[in-house]
Write a protein that holds these residues in place. Structure first.
Motif, short mmCIF file in Angstrom:
data_model
loop_
_atom_site.label_atom_id
_atom_site.label_comp_id
_atom_site.label_asym_id
_atom_site.label_seq_id
_atom_site.Cartn_x
_atom_site.Cartn_y
_atom_site.Cartn_z
N THR A 154 2.27 20.72 63.51
CA THR A 154 3.17 19.67 64.00
C THR A 154 2.94 19.37 65.46
N THR A 155 2.68 20.42 66.23
CA THR A 155 2.50 20.18 67.66
C THR A 155 1.07 19.78 67.99
N GLY A 156 0.27 19.57 66.94
CA GLY A 156 -1.04 18.97 67.16
C GLY A 156 -2.13 19.91 67.63
N LYS A 157 -1.85 21.23 67.59
CA LYS A 157 -2.88 22.13 68.10
C LYS A 157 -4.07 22.22 67.14
N LEU A 158 -3.82 21.85 65.84
CA LEU A 158 -4.90 22.00 64.87
C LEU A 158 -5.58 20.69 64.56
N ASP A 159 -5.28 19.66 65.35
CA ASP A 159 -5.82 18.34 65.04
C ASP A 159 -7.34 18.32 65.04
N SER B 483 18.27 13.52 60.32
CA SER B 483 18.51 12.09 60.53
C SER B 483 17.57 11.55 61.60
N ARG B 484 17.01 12.46 62.41
CA ARG B 484 16.12 11.97 63.45
C ARG B 484 14.65 12.16 63.14
N PHE B 485 14.32 13.21 62.38
CA PHE B 485 12.93 13.50 62.07
C PHE B 485 12.76 13.53 60.58
N SER B 486 12.01 12.56 60.05
CA SER B 486 11.91 12.57 58.60
C SER B 486 10.56 13.11 58.13
N SER B 487 9.74 13.59 59.05
CA SER B 487 8.43 14.09 58.64
C SER B 487 8.59 15.34 57.79
N TYR B 488 7.72 15.48 56.78
CA TYR B 488 7.86 16.61 55.87
C TYR B 488 7.56 17.92 56.58
N LYS B 489 6.82 17.86 57.67
CA LYS B 489 6.50 19.10 58.37
C LYS B 489 7.75 19.69 59.02
N ILE B 490 8.60 18.80 59.57
CA ILE B 490 9.85 19.28 60.15
C ILE B 490 10.74 19.86 59.05
N MET B 491 10.77 19.17 57.90
CA MET B 491 11.53 19.70 56.76
C MET B 491 11.02 21.08 56.38
N ALA B 492 9.67 21.23 56.39
CA ALA B 492 9.09 22.52 55.99
C ALA B 492 9.50 23.60 56.98
N ILE B 493 9.51 23.27 58.27
CA ILE B 493 9.92 24.26 59.28
C ILE B 493 11.37 24.64 59.02
N LEU B 494 12.21 23.63 58.74
CA LEU B 494 13.61 23.89 58.46
C LEU B 494 13.77 24.82 57.26
N MET B 495 13.01 24.52 56.19
CA MET B 495 13.12 25.33 54.98
C MET B 495 12.70 26.77 55.25
N LEU B 496 11.59 26.94 56.00
CA LEU B 496 11.11 28.29 56.26
C LEU B 496 12.08 29.07 57.14
N VAL B 497 12.68 28.38 58.12
CA VAL B 497 13.66 29.07 58.96
C VAL B 497 14.85 29.50 58.11
N LEU B 498 15.26 28.63 57.17
CA LEU B 498 16.38 29.00 56.30
C LEU B 498 16.03 30.21 55.44
N PHE B 499 14.75 30.31 55.02
CA PHE B 499 14.33 31.48 54.26
C PHE B 499 14.62 32.77 55.04
N LEU B 500 14.48 32.67 56.38
CA LEU B 500 14.71 33.87 57.18
C LEU B 500 16.18 34.26 57.21
N PHE B 501 17.05 33.27 56.86
CA PHE B 501 18.48 33.56 56.93
C PHE B 501 19.12 33.80 55.56
N CYS B 502 18.38 33.49 54.51
CA CYS B 502 19.00 33.60 53.20
C CYS B 502 18.61 34.90 52.54
N ASP B 503 19.43 35.31 51.62
CA ASP B 503 19.14 36.50 50.86
C ASP B 503 18.14 36.13 49.76
N MET B 504 16.85 36.31 50.03
CA MET B 504 15.85 35.87 49.07
C MET B 504 15.84 36.73 47.83
N PHE B 505 16.34 37.95 47.94
CA PHE B 505 16.41 38.78 46.74
C PHE B 505 17.35 38.17 45.72
N SER B 506 18.46 37.61 46.19
CA SER B 506 19.38 37.00 45.23
C SER B 506 18.80 35.71 44.68
#
Lengths: 236, 635
Positions: A154-159, B483-506
């Motif tokens: 995302t931050t473009g380091k791998l571009d 609402s501000r960033f609709s790129s799927y990469k930001i979504m992916a970062i959000l999802m992965l960060v949530l993985f760190l907070f959720c009980d993945m065993f459940s």
């Protein structure tokens, strides 16, 4: 940090060579890389069957990914149609999970216990932990690596290596590892736990298999360096 | 002869109602699914409280049918509107997730849910008697989730634990669904559909309720629903204020009203949040909305729960008025003396309240409970509450980090948050601190007192109360981000960060572990032959006691749990089995005895009770009790 049988470590390193070769083949399409890849597969077949399994999974998955990309370009489906296809596929997958679980695990208390132990061992530091700053279990190690990759992307380091289809390659590696973990779990539940139970522990050899996967991911980062170097040289 | 009951599901009707709103109001359907469910609940709840819950069900069904015809009509006349606002990625995501939640819960035992003898039994009672007040045998919480359970079960052919849990999960998912409509709305270069972003957002929406330590999709409970209703209510209010669309003000109000009717504590949390909402409405001078926000939750709480805690909402308005006037004062220096007086007054009030609590609850060590509470807040103790799974973060650290993140973004990019979001962010954090303080008071007084000596210092139920806080922060944070960033990469970062907070065993358990409902053989046949007043005793000496399942499966017949033989009781009382006389006394008045599991010592000690002492079955055995001759085995 590295422990366990030398076979698995060597198997993991051969997989890294294998990935390097395949990656070059995708980009350069030179036949010699196909020959090298067969050499790697043969080497792993002799040295470490688990690594061989991973290579087969990876080849199959990569073929599927490439075929899907070609199909996508040829068919030119809109987002809506693609969404419906993916939704249908997800529902089928859920159905398949429920079906397989009911058939192969069902109410067998032993198998349920092995399954739970396996899932716990993958997600928590029960059996394996990657020790850098404190213990990180395998699952969270993968999550952190993917997070690192996405942030760098995302931050473009791998571009600079975008032309190498790095995201597709990394994604395939991660999904191949996931499939491998599931198959390994299946093998433990159906065969290994019965045959190899030691001191009341179902998952013999667990660390070896998982460590191999960890080596593959670290190997991927290490592999990025020659590619980055090559692309840099091209642009200079 | 019973007519073969037709099976249809209310959720399909709800989707048609939501589609009607979407077409009429020209907004995406995902905004209205939870709103439609809440309207159905409110209608049925009203009829339930006046004793005619069936009429409420029929009202809901009639509205569903009308909506169906309207949708069919729109498909013919207004195809493009239907395509744009109804056939959205959010709807597809909801259908896929609903399917997943039903399939993965086949065979689930609702008795495994926390407090199932309360929550599940109430729904079962309402469904069985078709009468709200007969089902609600103990009116401690408002029962909006029971009403939704009633609507779901009654539009299906029979009682089904799977359907009960699954319909609750679908309600939970529909609450989060408006996030799909928020995707990229503030992003200037947005495109119409973004496949990958929507796919990852589906995973995010699915994962959010798992920011707790329970497998939220496999239990029938109200805490997560209440937390999500309030969290998403704030999000919808922020959206309403930013986009100036009244529809979302009404939706947010529906969410808050539903929250108020889900658990008792919700009225206080909603009142704390309303201080900020009223503040914004006062700024905007929206008098009609202020009245609406004042009246609807208050009325709901008064009509449906029939008590006066609704006064808190009025206090919230008063608080907002004071705050508004204070901030308008030009010369801030004038506020110093009154401010100091108020602070002094608050300190005196707090001291007085704590002293009175110490006098009233003198019989246990309040200081120890207080210490345990602070330890929970600031140190991640394994036994109490912490946030995150890969690293255990104490709650206050999580809140502090959130504040730092929000503050640094606000400082670095001055125009990142618009003024409503700024007010709401501050409001959320102040509400969290007030909430923590309120529970401090509740723990050192009522909760510790009710917990009994063994569990007092373990802060009973702390998980359920505190998991609400990460949900508030997450809902609002996710809204601001997507609402501000609709790129799927930001979504992916959000999802992965949530993985760190959720009980993945459940999460893994949900996918890979097939639940199995406990089976008590012969119970169905017994239930048909059991009279109204006949009672059945239940003995279970195993480590995992299944009395909850037995209670619910035997419903509505009377059952008596012989707790003295249970593993937990024996463990807490020295491991001794009770005397034969004592057991006979306990079995007095029971016509049947069911032994799910008993040890061999049972035969040694109590063989005199049985008619045929040679052949005593100890597992899954049903006996008929005759006062003179003892226990006859039935099966």
């Amino acid at each position: 940090m590295l422990s366990g049988s030398w076979r698995y470590i060597l198997g993991g390193l051969i997989i890294i060579c294998f990935l390097y070769v395949i990656w070059n083949f995708i980009y350069t399409k030179k036949i010699r890389y196909t020959v090298f890849s067969f050499l790697c597969i043969a080497a792993d077949f002799a040295i470490c069957k688990a690594a061989f399994l991973f290579q087969i999974i990876f080849i199959l998955l990569l073929s599927v990914v490439i075929i899907l990309r070609i199909l996508d370009r040829k068919m030119g489906l809109g987002d809506a149609a693609k969404g419906i296809i993916i939704a249908g596929f997800t529902c089928m997958l859920v159905f398949a999970i429920v079906f397989v679980e009911n058939t192969y695990v069902g109410t067998d208390a032993f198998r349920i216990d092995v399954q739970n132990t396996y899932i716990k061992s993958v997600i928590t530091t029960r059996r394996y932990s990657f020790d850098i700053w404190g213990k990180i279990s395998f699952f969270y190690f993968v999550v952190l690596n993917v997070l690192l990759y996405v942030i760098l992307d995302t931050t473009g380091k791998l571009d600079i290596i975008k032309t190498r289809k790095t995201s597709m390659f990394f994604g395939t590696v991660i999904i191949a590892e996931f499939i491998y973990t599931v198959i390994l779990g299946g093998l433990y539940i159906t065969r290994f736990a019965y045959e190899n139970m030691q001191h009341g522990e179902y998952l013999t050899g667990f660390e070896n298999y998982i460590q191999m996967l960890v080596i593959i991911i670290i190997g991927f980062w290490v592999l990025l360096i020659p590619f980055l170097w090559r692309e840099r040289k091209k642009h200079i | 002869m019973e007519r073969e009951k037709k099976a249809y599901m209310i959720i399909i009707g709800i989707l048609f109602i939501a589609a009607t709103f979407a077409i009429a109001l020209k907004e995406n359907i995902e905004n209205f699914i939870a709103g439609s469910i809440i309207l159905a609940i409110l209608t049925t709840y009203f009829w339930a409280t006046i004793g005619h819950i069936r009429i409420g069900l029929y009202c809901a069904l009639v509205v569903c049918i009308i909506a169906l015809f309207f949708c069919a009509y729109s498909c013919v006349r207004n195809k493009s509107t239907v395509k744009q606002y109804v056939l959205t990625p959010g709807l597809l995501a909801f259908i896929v997730l609903s399917f997943a939640v039903i399939a993965l819960n086949i065979g689930v035992d609702a008795a495994e849910s926390p407090d199932s003898p309360y929550w599940v039994r109430i729904v079962k009672g309402i469904c069985y008697y078709d009468d709200y007040w007969k089902g609600v045998y103990a009116n401690s919480h408002p029962q909006s989730i029971a009403i939704w359970g009633y609507l779901s079960i009654k539009t299906w052919k029979e009682w089904s634990d799977t359907l009960l849990v699954a319909s609750n999960d679908m309600y939970m998912l529909s609450i989060l669904l408006p996030l799909f409509a928020c995707l990229g709305e503030k992003d200037p270069g947005k495109s119409k559909t973004r496949l990958l972003s929507n796919i990852v957002l589906t995973a995010v929406v699915f994962i959010v309720p798992q920011i707790s330590d329970a497998n939220e999709y496999a239990i029938y409970a109200s805490d997560m629903i209440m937390a999500l209703l309030i969290g998403m209510g704030i999000v919808l209010f922020a959206k309403a204020a930013s986009e100036k669309k009244d529809v979302f003000y009404v939706l947010a109000l529906l969410y808050f009203s539903a929250a108020v009717l889900t658990k008792r504590v919700a009225i206080v949390i909603v009142a704390m949040v309303f201080v900020w909402l009223f503040f914004i409405l006062l700024e905007e001078k929206r008098v009609k909305l202020i009245l609406l926000y004042l009246i609807v939750p208050t009325l709901s709480y008064v009509i449906f729960d029939r008590n006066s805690y609704a006064i808190f909402i009025i206090l919230a308005l008063f608080g907002a008025l004071v705050l508004n006037k204070l901030l308008k004062v030009k010369n801030k220096k004038l506020l110093i003396i009154p401010g100091a007086l108020v602070a002094f007054g608050v300190a005196v009030a707090i001291t007085f309240v704590l002293k009175r609590a110490a006098q009233k609850y003198y019989y246990f060590d309040q200081k120890e409970v207080a210490l345990a509470y602070f330890k929970m807040l600031f140190l991640a103790d394994k036994d109490t509450y912490y946030v995150g799974r890969i690293f255990h973060m104490p709650l206050m650290l999580f809140v502090l980090i959130s504040i730092v993140i929000f503050a640094s973004i606000a400082v670095k990019h001055i125009n990142f948050f618009d003024k409503y979001e700024q007010i709401l962010t501050i409001g959320i954090f102040v509400t969290i601190f007030l909430y923590v303080a309120m529970f401090f008071y509740l723990y050192i007084t009522q909760i510790a007192s009710a917990s009994g000596v063994i569990y007092r210092n373990s802060l009973l139920g702390i998980n359920r109360y505190m998991k609400v806080i990460p949900i508030f922060i997450s809902c609002f944070g996710i809204y601001v981000l997507i609402s501000r960033f609709s790129s799927y990469k930001i979504m992916a970062i959000l999802m992965l960060v949530l993985f760190l907070f959720c009980d993945m065993f459940s999460v893994a358990s949900l996918a890979f572990e097939r639940p199995k409902q406990v089976e008590f053989t012969g119970i169905e046949m017994l239930k048909e032959n059991l009279g109204e007043d006949e009672e059945i005793a239940y003995v279970d000496m195993g480590i995992s006691n299944h009395r909850g399942s037995f209670l619910l499966q035997m419903f509505p017949h009377k059952y008596r749990n012989i707790d003295e033989l249970s593993y937990d009781y024996r463990n807490a009382n020295g491991g001794e089995l009770i005397d034969l006389e004592k057991l006979t006394e306990l079995l007095e008045g029971c016509d049947y005895l069911y032994i799910y599991k008993a040890d061999d010592v049972f035969t040694e000690k109590y063989s005199d009770l049985f008619y045929n002492q040679e052949d005593i079955k100890l597992n899954d055995a049903l006996y008929y009790r005759n006062a003179e001759n003892g226990l006859f085995i039935l099966q």
